[in-house]
Motif scaffolding. Structure first.
Motif, mmCIF file in Angstrom:
data_model
loop_
_atom_site.group_PDB
_atom_site.id
_atom_site.type_symbol
_atom_site.label_atom_id
_atom_site.label_comp_id
_atom_site.label_asym_id
_atom_site.label_seq_id
_atom_site.Cartn_x
_atom_site.Cartn_y
_atom_site.Cartn_z
ATOM 1 N N SER A 190 0.789 -1.340 -0.434
ATOM 2 C CA SER A 190 -0.520 0.246 -0.280
ATOM 3 C C SER A 190 0.823 1.379 0.307
ATOM 4 O O SER A 190 0.269 2.708 -0.729
ATOM 5 C CB SER A 190 -0.982 -0.036 1.225
ATOM 6 O OG SER A 190 0.050 0.047 2.427
ATOM 7 N N ARG A 192 3.551 1.861 -1.239
ATOM 8 C CA ARG A 192 4.074 1.423 -2.694
ATOM 9 C C ARG A 192 5.893 0.719 -2.897
ATOM 10 O O ARG A 192 6.417 1.514 -3.715
ATOM 11 C CB ARG A 192 4.157 2.045 -3.921
ATOM 12 C CG ARG A 192 2.134 2.338 -4.187
ATOM 13 C CD ARG A 192 1.782 3.677 -4.534
ATOM 14 N NE ARG A 192 0.856 3.688 -5.253
ATOM 15 C CZ ARG A 192 0.245 3.116 -6.360
ATOM 16 N NH1 ARG A 192 0.005 2.045 -6.619
ATOM 17 N NH2 ARG A 192 -1.461 3.560 -6.177
ATOM 18 N N ARG A 269 -4.338 -10.624 -15.950
ATOM 19 C CA ARG A 269 -3.509 -9.671 -15.505
ATOM 20 C C ARG A 269 -2.663 -8.625 -15.556
ATOM 21 O O ARG A 269 -1.889 -7.374 -14.830
ATOM 22 C CB ARG A 269 -3.003 -10.436 -13.520
ATOM 23 C CG ARG A 269 -2.690 -9.809 -12.465
ATOM 24 C CD ARG A 269 -3.526 -8.956 -12.081
ATOM 25 N NE ARG A 269 -3.133 -8.322 -10.652
ATOM 26 C CZ ARG A 269 -3.184 -6.648 -10.660
ATOM 27 N NH1 ARG A 269 -4.721 -6.613 -11.497
ATOM 28 N NH2 ARG A 269 -3.346 -6.034 -10.138
ATOM 29 N N GLU A 315 3.043 -9.304 -9.631
ATOM 30 C CA GLU A 315 2.460 -8.067 -8.887
ATOM 31 C C GLU A 315 3.745 -7.401 -8.677
ATOM 32 O O GLU A 315 3.223 -6.407 -8.588
ATOM 33 C CB GLU A 315 1.554 -9.364 -8.210
ATOM 34 C CG GLU A 315 0.037 -9.632 -8.393
ATOM 35 C CD GLU A 315 -0.341 -8.436 -8.503
ATOM 36 O OE1 GLU A 315 -0.206 -8.160 -8.357
ATOM 37 O OE2 GLU A 315 -1.521 -9.520 -9.649
ATOM 38 N N ILE A 356 -1.904 -12.224 -3.866
ATOM 39 C CA ILE A 356 -2.506 -12.547 -5.367
ATOM 40 C C ILE A 356 -3.512 -12.582 -5.175
ATOM 41 O O ILE A 356 -4.177 -11.994 -6.376
ATOM 42 C CB ILE A 356 -1.511 -13.345 -6.126
ATOM 43 C CG1 ILE A 356 -0.355 -12.676 -5.612
ATOM 44 C CG2 ILE A 356 -1.908 -13.862 -7.337
ATOM 45 C CD1 ILE A 356 0.744 -14.576 -6.309
ATOM 46 N N SER A 358 -6.355 -11.016 -4.525
ATOM 47 C CA SER A 358 -7.061 -10.484 -4.295
ATOM 48 C C SER A 358 -7.038 -8.884 -5.193
ATOM 49 O O SER A 358 -7.830 -8.407 -6.055
ATOM 50 C CB SER A 358 -6.817 -9.161 -3.045
ATOM 51 O OG SER A 358 -5.456 -8.899 -3.425
ATOM 52 N N PHE A 359 -5.478 -8.516 -6.349
ATOM 53 C CA PHE A 359 -5.242 -8.554 -7.320
ATOM 54 C C PHE A 359 -6.109 -8.841 -8.404
ATOM 55 O O PHE A 359 -6.481 -8.078 -9.138
ATOM 56 C CB PHE A 359 -4.057 -8.252 -7.404
ATOM 57 C CG PHE A 359 -3.370 -7.455 -7.015
ATOM 58 C CD1 PHE A 359 -3.776 -5.823 -6.077
ATOM 59 C CD2 PHE A 359 -2.501 -7.814 -5.140
ATOM 60 C CE1 PHE A 359 -3.067 -5.786 -5.628
ATOM 61 C CE2 PHE A 359 -1.508 -7.384 -4.470
ATOM 62 C CZ PHE A 359 -2.475 -5.960 -4.412
ATOM 63 N N GLU A 362 -10.227 -8.106 -10.322
ATOM 64 C CA GLU A 362 -10.431 -7.047 -11.019
ATOM 65 C C GLU A 362 -11.343 -7.487 -12.124
ATOM 66 O O GLU A 362 -12.375 -6.820 -12.338
ATOM 67 C CB GLU A 362 -9.716 -6.239 -11.343
ATOM 68 C CG GLU A 362 -10.033 -4.812 -12.279
ATOM 69 C CD GLU A 362 -9.622 -4.915 -13.973
ATOM 70 O OE1 GLU A 362 -10.003 -3.964 -14.505
ATOM 71 O OE2 GLU A 362 -8.945 -6.224 -14.081
#
Length: 436
Positions: A190, A192, A269, A315, A356, A358-359, A362
């Motif tokens: 979060s 970065r 992704r 990621e 992973i 959670s990403f 989308e």
């Protein structure tokens, strides 16, 4: 260095040496368990563990290098988990065939893969898959990885009949370390911080060693076990018997579905798909896994293909084959440093798999929720991937239900011919693979 960057098209993908290197190492750390787990499973089928370890590493190196240099994709290749269990427990232990014959079946499946890839049949089928199912593959793989991660960390454990899973014991040191590592990782991400996922894995491993949850190995360097007992030991004649055909077909279908779903899910992704939802030059990564599947049984191990754990490297910013090249380098080092690389405990790499997931939610937003002929097949794909603990089952459910839903609602013209072929292959999977 500039020539290397140009070869891998760093400028085109907006990446750097540092980012790709961190991505490659992160992918390796999340999948290094295969060095231990694959030989342990295959030992149940009679393949000796020592030589099998060497074969696992060499097959991973070969396939991942081909993926890096030929396909220029950030996807690592290694022996598939579901296929190794099918060979060891079903083909050998239940059906009574030798492991030499079973490996010959894998080889023939690899030959078929290679021919279909050269003829562009596999790419034709992949491009026929509707966008809603491609989105479902990405989301389903993400949730599948999350479930694996939750189980590996001990946060979720097996339950009892009627309640298959339950919350793990949060008082256990491995679970506490996993929770702390998970929070630490997401905070770094979060904020970065570059390499956050790798930092989280390493920090959790160090904490585990410090608290004496993970013991240090007796040695960090070892010579690779001799490969000769399993090298080129295929029983080609036995695998050509008519009675063995369903097994070859099952291995082919399982590997085909796993590879297509993984490639498309990871590519979505990584934002590698074009405006039509297709992966440009998909024949190249498909050829990489086809060649790896041919070479793997020659070395003495089972079906190989693109690994979903590559999502960890993606990621971290991996976008080119250089990340795969780094992963392959660490696999090569594992021939001599296996005790060190397998030191990473499940509750350390498991946190990366949770994050992973959670990403990878989308892509689901691109599915038309108002069109049930698109939503239901996508839904079945996702939930059956996770709740059957089998990516192939979820994909086949989607391939079968999609054309049926379209046909039943008078919209059969929306179904490409390749989807009907995939539906027939999926029916074969249920007839042969799942029954076995």
């Amino acid at each position: 260095m500039n020539s290397i960057a140009a070869f891998f098209k760093f400028d085109h993908h907006g990446t750097t040496f540092r980012r790709e290197t961190v991505a490659g190492l992160t992918t390796f750390l999340t999948m290094a368990y295969i060095i231990i787990v694959n030989p342990a499973i295959l030992e149940n089928g009679g393949i000796p563990r020592g030589p099998s370890t060497t074969a696992t590493i060499l097959a991973s190196v070969f396939g991942t290098v081909i993926m890096a240099l030929f396909a220029n994709r950030p996807f690592a290749i290694a022996p598939y988990m579901s296929e190794n269990a099918f060979i060891a427990f079903v083909v050998v232990k239940v059906m009574g065939y030798s492991w030499q014959t079973a490996l010959a079946a894998v080889f023939f499946a690899g030959v078929i893969f290679t021919l279909l890839t050269l003829l562009k049949v596999r790419s034709w089928l992949a491009e026929a898959i509707p966008l809603s199912l491609k989105c479902a593959f990405a989301t389903g793989i993400g949730l599948f990885l999350t479930f694996i991660g939750l189980n590996e960390t001990g946060i979720v454990t097996l339950g009892i009949p009627g309640a298959p899973v339950k919350l793990g014991s949060l008082a256990q040191p491995p679970v506490l370390l996993a929770v702390a590592g998970l929070l630490f990782t997401v905070i770094l991400m979060s904020r970065r911080i570059p390499g956050a996922m790798m930092i989280g894995i390493v920090a959790t491993t160090i904490g585990s060693i410090a608290l004496k949850v993970t013991p240090l190995p007796k040695a960090y360097v070892s010579l690779p076990p001799d490969l000769s007992p399993i090298l080129l030991k295929l029983d080609l004649h036995g695998a050509l018997q008519p009675a063995f055909f369903p097994i070859v077909l099952t291995i082919f279908i399982m590997a085909f579905l796993d590879t297509v779903g993984t490639l498309l899910g990871l590519s979505m992704r990584a934002d590698l798909l074009d405006e039509n939802g297709n992966l440009p030059e998909i024949e190249k990564p498909m050829m990489a896994d086809a060649l790896a599947t041919m070479v793997a049984p020659l070395l003495g191990t089972t079906t190989t293909g693109a690994y979903i754990e590559s999502a960890a490297g993606i990621e971290e910013g991996g976008r080119t084959g250089f990340a795969s090249l780094v992963t392959a380098l660490f696999f090569l080092l594992a021939l001599f440093l296996a005790p060190l690389f397998t030191l990473v405990p499940p509750h350390a790499y498991g946190i990366a798999l949770i994050v992973i997931g959670s990403f990878m939610l989308e892509p689901l937003t691109r599915v038309d929720f108002n069109d049930l002929t698109e939503l239901i097949p996508a839904f079945l794909t996702i939930v059956l991937m996770v709740f059957t603990y089998n990516i192939g089952v979820g994909m086949t459910a989607g391939f079968i239900s999609y054309p049926l839903m379209k046909a039943a609602t008078g919209r059969v013209r929306e179904v490409k011919s390749g989807v009907w072929v995939l539906a027939l292959l999926s029916l074969s999977y249920f007839l042969f693979g799942v029954k076995s």
